[in-house]
Scaffold this motif. Structure first.
Motif, PDB file in Angstrom:
ATOM      1  N   LEU A 180       0.833  -1.198   0.000  1.00 47.37           N
ATOM      2  CA  LEU A 180       0.000   0.000   0.000  1.00 47.37           C
ATOM      3  C   LEU A 180       0.870   1.251   0.000  1.00 47.37           C
ATOM      4  CD1 LEU A 180      -2.633  -1.019   2.690  1.00 47.37           C
ATOM      5  CD2 LEU A 180      -3.128  -0.569   0.277  1.00 47.37           C
ATOM      6  N   PHE A 181       0.363   2.325  -0.585  1.00 46.63           N
ATOM      7  CA  PHE A 181       1.012   3.627  -0.489  1.00 46.63           C
ATOM      8  C   PHE A 181       0.263   4.410   0.580  1.00 46.63           C
ATOM      9  CE2 PHE A 181       0.952   8.145  -1.443  1.00 46.63           C
ATOM     10  CZ  PHE A 181       2.310   8.421  -1.498  1.00 46.63           C
ATOM     11  N   ALA A 182       1.003   4.974   1.514  1.00 52.20           N
ATOM     12  CA  ALA A 182       0.366   5.748   2.583  1.00 52.20           C
ATOM     13  C   ALA A 182       1.111   7.051   2.800  1.00 52.20           C
ATOM     14  CB  ALA A 182       0.332   4.934   3.875  1.00 52.20           C
ATOM     15  N   ASN A 183       0.340   8.111   3.016  1.00 60.33           N
ATOM     16  CA  ASN A 183       0.914   9.392   3.416  1.00 60.33           C
ATOM     17  C   ASN A 183      -0.086  10.072   4.344  1.00 60.33           C
ATOM     18  OD1 ASN A 183      -1.054  10.688   1.821  1.00 60.33           O
ATOM     19  ND2 ASN A 183       0.352  11.028   0.119  1.00 60.33           N
ATOM     20  N   ASP A 184       0.149  11.325   4.664  1.00 61.79           N
ATOM     21  CA  ASP A 184      -0.729  12.010   5.613  1.00 61.79           C
ATOM     22  C   ASP A 184      -2.136  12.257   5.055  1.00 61.79           C
ATOM     23  OD1 ASP A 184       0.201  13.888   3.782  1.00 61.79           O
ATOM     24  OD2 ASP A 184       0.266  15.505   5.243  1.00 61.79           O
ATOM     25  N   GLN A 185      -2.337  12.018   3.762  1.00 63.51           N
ATOM     26  CA  GLN A 185      -3.651  12.187   3.146  1.00 63.51           C
ATOM     27  C   GLN A 185      -4.501  10.918   3.227  1.00 63.51           C
ATOM     28  OE1 GLN A 185      -4.625  15.277   1.798  1.00 63.51           O
ATOM     29  NE2 GLN A 185      -2.766  15.828   2.888  1.00 63.51           N
ATOM     30  N   GLY A 186      -3.861   9.788   3.524  1.00 58.41           N
ATOM     31  CA  GLY A 186      -4.583   8.523   3.604  1.00 58.41           C
ATOM     32  C   GLY A 186      -3.786   7.391   2.995  1.00 58.41           C
ATOM     33  N   ILE A 187      -4.501   6.354   2.615  1.00 54.64           N
ATOM     34  CA  ILE A 187      -3.887   5.150   2.058  1.00 54.64           C
ATOM     35  C   ILE A 187      -4.466   4.922   0.673  1.00 54.64           C
ATOM     36  CG2 ILE A 187      -3.637   2.656   2.341  1.00 54.64           C
ATOM     37  CD1 ILE A 187      -3.990   3.164   5.390  1.00 54.64           C
ATOM     38  N   MET A 188      -3.570   4.705  -0.283  1.00 56.69           N
ATOM     39  CA  MET A 188      -3.955   4.551  -1.676  1.00 56.69           C
ATOM     40  C   MET A 188      -3.943   3.080  -2.070  1.00 56.69           C
ATOM     41  SD  MET A 188      -2.171   6.233  -5.051  1.00 56.69           S
ATOM     42  CE  MET A 188      -0.786   5.094  -5.142  1.00 56.69           C
ATOM     43  N   ILE A 189      -4.982   2.668  -2.770  1.00 54.88           N
ATOM     44  CA  ILE A 189      -5.058   1.330  -3.331  1.00 54.88           C
ATOM     45  C   ILE A 189      -4.884   1.444  -4.836  1.00 54.88           C
ATOM     46  CG2 ILE A 189      -6.573  -0.651  -3.748  1.00 54.88           C
ATOM     47  CD1 ILE A 189      -7.819  -0.096  -0.989  1.00 54.88           C
ATOM     48  N   GLY A 190      -4.049   0.563  -5.376  1.00 53.24           N
ATOM     49  CA  GLY A 190      -3.781   0.570  -6.814  1.00 53.24           C
ATOM     50  C   GLY A 190      -3.002   1.802  -7.207  1.00 53.24           C
TER      51      GLY A 190
END
Length: 155
Positions: free
Chosen positions: A116-126
């Motif tokens: 998963l990609f995660a940053n302070d904006q949330g977690i990205m799928i795909g």
């Protein structure tokens, strides 16, 4: 004797292997590393891991109502190239096939927790097809829930 073509092939193969040595470890994460990243970003990881696991199960099973319960409403999605505001789970279920296209379903099914990609904006799928994040359920944000906050069917 090494011919010029063999030398070029050997050089290209060596360069590719060398590049892979740098790129692959940076991309490959373990569940433990993802847990640490989410702990650092959001102060916890267990609720995000559970949400992600539940989302994958619901999407794979085609459980429209379960997926609809995971969305923060209202949510604006693209249906037939037009932005449509989905105001409730009932609306979501009615438009499910248009919102959760084959591309969105595949993105969820292929995604692993560790990658998963995660940053302070949330977690990205795909590649940004879905974003999830913790949302406040009360004014003081003492009660929170993890929800789908963005669905990008046009990515």
């Amino acid at each position: 004797m090494i011919t010029k073509n063999k030398a070029m092939i050997w050089l290209a193969a060596t360069a590719i292997l060398g590049l892979a040595t740098f790129i692959l470890p940076a991309m490959a994460k373990s569940d433990k590393e993802m847990n640490s990243q989410l702990d650092e970003l959001f102060g916890q990881h267990a609720v995000y891991h559970a949400f992600f696991t539940d989302l994958k199960k619901a999407v794979s099973a085609g459980d429209r109502k379960a997926v609809a319960a995971m969305v923060d409403y209202p949510i604006t999605v693209s249906i037939g190239g037009k932005d449509v505001k989905i105001k409730s789970g009932k609306d979501f279920v009615a438009h499910y096939d248009h919102i959760f296209s084959e591309k969105i379903v595949m993105a969820v099914e292929k995604q692993t927790y560790a990658a998963l990609f995660a940053n302070d904006q949330g977690i990205m799928i795909g590649d940004g097809e879905i974003w999830i994040d913790g949302i406040c359920l009360d004014h003081d944000c003492e009660k929170q829930a993890v929800k789908i906050i963005t669905i990008n069917s046009d990515t």
